[in-house]
Design an enzyme around this catalytic site. Structure first.
Site, mmCIF file in Angstrom:
data_model
loop_
_atom_site.group_PDB
_atom_site.id
_atom_site.type_symbol
_atom_site.label_atom_id
_atom_site.label_comp_id
_atom_site.label_asym_id
_atom_site.label_seq_id
_atom_site.Cartn_x
_atom_site.Cartn_y
_atom_site.Cartn_z
ATOM 1 N N LYS A 13 0.838 -1.219 0.000
ATOM 2 C CA LYS A 13 0.000 0.000 0.000
ATOM 3 C C LYS A 13 0.866 1.259 0.000
ATOM 4 O O LYS A 13 0.641 2.168 -0.795
ATOM 5 C CB LYS A 13 -0.917 0.023 1.244
ATOM 6 C CG LYS A 13 -1.851 -1.167 1.342
ATOM 7 C CD LYS A 13 -2.775 -1.066 2.542
ATOM 8 C CE LYS A 13 -2.086 -1.070 3.890
ATOM 9 N NZ LYS A 13 -1.400 -2.348 4.226
ATOM 10 N N ARG A 88 -10.110 0.556 8.169
ATOM 11 C CA ARG A 88 -9.612 -0.776 8.500
ATOM 12 C C ARG A 88 -10.687 -1.620 9.177
ATOM 13 O O ARG A 88 -10.434 -2.765 9.524
ATOM 14 C CB ARG A 88 -8.470 -0.663 9.517
ATOM 15 C CG ARG A 88 -7.188 -0.133 8.956
ATOM 16 C CD ARG A 88 -6.376 -1.265 8.385
ATOM 17 N NE ARG A 88 -5.092 -1.453 8.993
ATOM 18 C CZ ARG A 88 -3.997 -0.762 8.697
ATOM 19 N NH1 ARG A 88 -4.018 0.199 7.837
ATOM 20 N NH2 ARG A 88 -2.859 -1.065 9.277
ATOM 21 N N ARG A 127 11.664 -5.087 5.486
ATOM 22 C CA ARG A 127 11.533 -3.665 5.186
ATOM 23 C C ARG A 127 12.461 -2.828 6.083
ATOM 24 O O ARG A 127 12.623 -3.094 7.258
ATOM 25 C CB ARG A 127 10.090 -3.211 5.428
ATOM 26 C CG ARG A 127 9.965 -1.687 5.333
ATOM 27 C CD ARG A 127 8.558 -1.179 5.469
ATOM 28 N NE ARG A 127 7.756 -1.959 6.374
ATOM 29 C CZ ARG A 127 6.440 -1.979 6.338
ATOM 30 N NH1 ARG A 127 5.800 -1.297 5.431
ATOM 31 N NH2 ARG A 127 5.777 -2.703 7.206
ATOM 32 N N ARG A 160 10.955 -0.902 11.362
ATOM 33 C CA ARG A 160 9.766 -0.563 12.161
ATOM 34 C C ARG A 160 9.624 -1.560 13.301
ATOM 35 O O ARG A 160 9.782 -2.762 13.097
ATOM 36 C CB ARG A 160 8.521 -0.626 11.263
ATOM 37 C CG ARG A 160 7.999 0.749 10.883
ATOM 38 C CD ARG A 160 6.959 0.698 9.825
ATOM 39 N NE ARG A 160 5.780 -0.087 10.171
ATOM 40 C CZ ARG A 160 4.717 -0.209 9.399
ATOM 41 N NH1 ARG A 160 4.671 0.420 8.244
ATOM 42 N NH2 ARG A 160 3.690 -0.936 9.754
ATOM 43 N N ARG A 171 -0.688 -8.724 13.253
ATOM 44 C CA ARG A 171 -1.326 -7.747 12.358
ATOM 45 C C ARG A 171 -2.161 -8.457 11.299
ATOM 46 O O ARG A 171 -3.244 -8.000 10.933
ATOM 47 C CB ARG A 171 -0.248 -6.860 11.710
ATOM 48 C CG ARG A 171 0.329 -5.839 12.703
ATOM 49 C CD ARG A 171 1.731 -5.393 12.341
ATOM 50 N NE ARG A 171 1.825 -4.763 11.054
ATOM 51 C CZ ARG A 171 2.967 -4.612 10.372
ATOM 52 N NH1 ARG A 171 4.103 -5.047 10.883
ATOM 53 N NH2 ARG A 171 2.964 -4.023 9.201
HETATM 54 P P1 AP5 Z 1 4.832 -1.468 1.855
HETATM 55 O O1 AP5 Z 1 4.505 -0.757 0.607
HETATM 56 O O2 AP5 Z 1 5.486 -0.705 2.941
HETATM 57 O O3 AP5 Z 1 3.520 -2.249 2.376
HETATM 58 P P2 AP5 Z 1 2.265 -1.719 3.183
HETATM 59 O O4 AP5 Z 1 1.066 -2.400 2.630
HETATM 60 O O5 AP5 Z 1 2.253 -0.238 3.250
HETATM 61 O O6 AP5 Z 1 2.609 -2.374 4.584
HETATM 62 P P3 AP5 Z 1 2.426 -1.794 6.046
HETATM 63 O O7 AP5 Z 1 3.222 -2.712 6.936
HETATM 64 O O8 AP5 Z 1 2.751 -0.338 6.101
HETATM 65 O O9 AP5 Z 1 0.913 -2.023 6.272
HETATM 66 P P4 AP5 Z 1 0.173 -2.049 7.581
HETATM 67 O O10 AP5 Z 1 -1.202 -1.973 7.077
HETATM 68 O O11 AP5 Z 1 0.468 -3.166 8.502
HETATM 69 O O12 AP5 Z 1 0.803 -0.818 8.377
HETATM 70 P P5 AP5 Z 1 0.316 0.677 8.612
HETATM 71 O O13 AP5 Z 1 1.519 1.522 8.667
HETATM 72 O O14 AP5 Z 1 -0.783 1.019 7.707
HETATM 73 O O15 AP5 Z 1 5.739 -2.735 1.474
HETATM 74 C C1 AP5 Z 1 6.289 -3.582 2.471
HETATM 75 C C2 AP5 Z 1 7.695 -4.018 2.052
HETATM 76 O O16 AP5 Z 1 7.614 -4.791 0.850
HETATM 77 C C3 AP5 Z 1 8.651 -2.843 1.729
HETATM 78 O O17 AP5 Z 1 9.937 -3.170 2.157
HETATM 79 C C4 AP5 Z 1 8.609 -2.730 0.195
HETATM 80 O O18 AP5 Z 1 9.827 -2.240 -0.329
HETATM 81 C C5 AP5 Z 1 8.347 -4.184 -0.210
HETATM 82 N N1 AP5 Z 1 7.506 -4.282 -1.399
HETATM 83 C C6 AP5 Z 1 6.411 -3.522 -1.720
HETATM 84 N N2 AP5 Z 1 5.878 -3.914 -2.900
HETATM 85 C C7 AP5 Z 1 6.633 -4.960 -3.331
HETATM 86 C C8 AP5 Z 1 6.595 -5.803 -4.483
HETATM 87 N N3 AP5 Z 1 5.654 -5.640 -5.421
HETATM 88 N N4 AP5 Z 1 7.530 -6.768 -4.598
HETATM 89 C C9 AP5 Z 1 8.494 -6.950 -3.639
HETATM 90 N N5 AP5 Z 1 8.593 -6.175 -2.531
HETATM 91 C C10 AP5 Z 1 7.673 -5.196 -2.373
HETATM 92 O O19 AP5 Z 1 -0.283 0.541 10.085
HETATM 93 C C11 AP5 Z 1 0.559 0.272 11.186
HETATM 94 C C12 AP5 Z 1 -0.268 0.112 12.443
HETATM 95 O O20 AP5 Z 1 -0.968 1.337 12.711
HETATM 96 C C13 AP5 Z 1 -1.383 -0.935 12.371
HETATM 97 O O21 AP5 Z 1 -0.913 -2.221 12.703
HETATM 98 C C14 AP5 Z 1 -2.373 -0.407 13.398
HETATM 99 O O22 AP5 Z 1 -1.945 -0.687 14.706
HETATM 100 C C15 AP5 Z 1 -2.294 1.084 13.189
HETATM 101 N N6 AP5 Z 1 -3.281 1.595 12.201
HETATM 102 C C16 AP5 Z 1 -3.011 2.145 10.988
HETATM 103 N N7 AP5 Z 1 -4.151 2.519 10.372
HETATM 104 C C17 AP5 Z 1 -5.162 2.177 11.220
HETATM 105 C C18 AP5 Z 1 -6.579 2.280 11.139
HETATM 106 N N8 AP5 Z 1 -7.194 2.817 10.064
HETATM 107 N N9 AP5 Z 1 -7.312 1.810 12.184
HETATM 108 C C19 AP5 Z 1 -6.724 1.290 13.268
HETATM 109 N N10 AP5 Z 1 -5.389 1.153 13.424
HETATM 110 C C20 AP5 Z 1 -4.605 1.589 12.385
HETATM 111 MG MG MG Z 2 2.362 1.164 4.808
#
Ligand code: AP5
Ligand code: MG
Length: 220
Positions: A13, A88, A127, A160, A171
């Site tokens: 994402k 979410r 990552r 992270r 997660r």
């Molecule tokens: P990346 O693009 O960073 O993936 P991502 O989907 O953004 O992963 P996140 O870990 O950020 O998602 P998340 O939903 O758990 O975390 P968030 O920060 O939203 O890619 C990941 C890795 O893969 C990178 O190293 C990249 O280089 C690599 N990659 C990408 N595409 C690739 C490809 N095609 N091929 C190979 N490699 C690739 O949330 C964190 C925390 O915040 C949550 O756990 C929760 O506690 C809280 N939170 C956030 N939003 C909410 C909400 N709306 N409600 C409640 N709690 C929330």
């Molecule tokens: Mg992300």
């Protein structure tokens, strides 16, 4: 355009939202990034957030909804926005519907990036990111030119705290229990774009761009 990206942790994402939003001239809004900023700032809200993110749990809906409502009210969201990681839960999705209905600016597309769990664990645990400019790397799939250092600004990369194997599994469990139902939610509204997220980042970006262009043509 008013778009959101759905997908499991590590599905791509963040990687995709930056490119897609830049190409359309709209802000990419990541609730994960907003939460991590509040934690770094050490605000009262940040301390509360940390007690959930440290366990790989979603933070409470009311806090998230208020934070997103404030962000979407800013002037840069007038031409549109791309939400990464919000909503979410079903209550978050219903709250977003209400916010947008008030302004008669409904969501146009919910893009779901589909990636199997075993790949996600490898993506998330590998990552690394730059604490200064936010650039994201992967030790195998997108390594920096110099080990452990940001290509753009030379800052030491960090991992992270929620990217350990155990927390990625928590997660994923939260995703299955609370976020997965949103796929059917947006399908029922006729705006779901379900895409295979297993390919190079460039290929996935082309898939998203092409699907969004078709959506714009269909609704024009
Ligand atoms: P990346 O693009 O960073 O993936 P991502 O989907 O953004 O992963 P996140 O870990 O950020 O998602 P998340 O939903 O758990 O975390 P968030 O920060 O939203 O890619 C990941 C890795 O893969 C990178 O190293 C990249 O280089 C690599 N990659 C990408 N595409 C690739 C490809 N095609 N091929 C190979 N490699 C690739 O949330 C964190 C925390 O915040 C949550 O756990 C929760 O506690 C809280 N939170 C956030 N939003 C909410 C909400 N709306 N409600 C409640 N709690 C929330
Ligand atoms: Mg992300």
């Amino acid at each position: 355009m008013r778009i959101l990206l759905l997908g499991k942790p590590g599905s791509g994402k963040g990687t995709q939202s930056k490119h897609i939003a830049a190409s359309r001239g709209i802000p990419a809004i990541s609730t994960g990034d907003l939460i991590r900023q509040a934690i770094r700032d050490g605000t009262e809200l940040g301390v509360r957030f940390k007690s959930f993110t440290d366990r790989g749990l979603l933070v409470p809906d009311d806090l998230m909804i208020e934070m997103v409502a404030e962000r979407l009210a800013k002037p840069d969201c007038k031409p549109g926005f791309l939400l990464d990681g919000f909503p979410r839960t079903v209550p978050q999705a219903e709250a977003l519907d209400r916010m947008l209905a008030e302004k008669a600016t409904p969501l146009q597309a919910a893009v779901n990036l589909d990636v199997p769990d075993d790949i996600l664990v490898e993506r998330a645990t590998g990552r690394r990111s730059c604490p200064k400019d936010g650039t994201s790397y992967h030790i195998k799939f997108k390594p920096p030119k110099t080990l452990g250092v940001c290509d753009a600004c030379g800052t030491a990369l960090i991992q992270r705290p929620d990217d350990t194997e155990d927390l990625v599994k928590s997660r994923l469990e939260e995703y299955r229990n609370k976020t997965q139902p949103l796929v059917a939610f947006y399908q029922a509204r006729g705006i779901l774009i379900d895409l295979d997220g297993v390919a190079t980042p460039e290929q996935v970006e082309r898939r998203i761009e092409s699907a969004l262009n078709n959506t714009v043509r269909a609704t024009a």
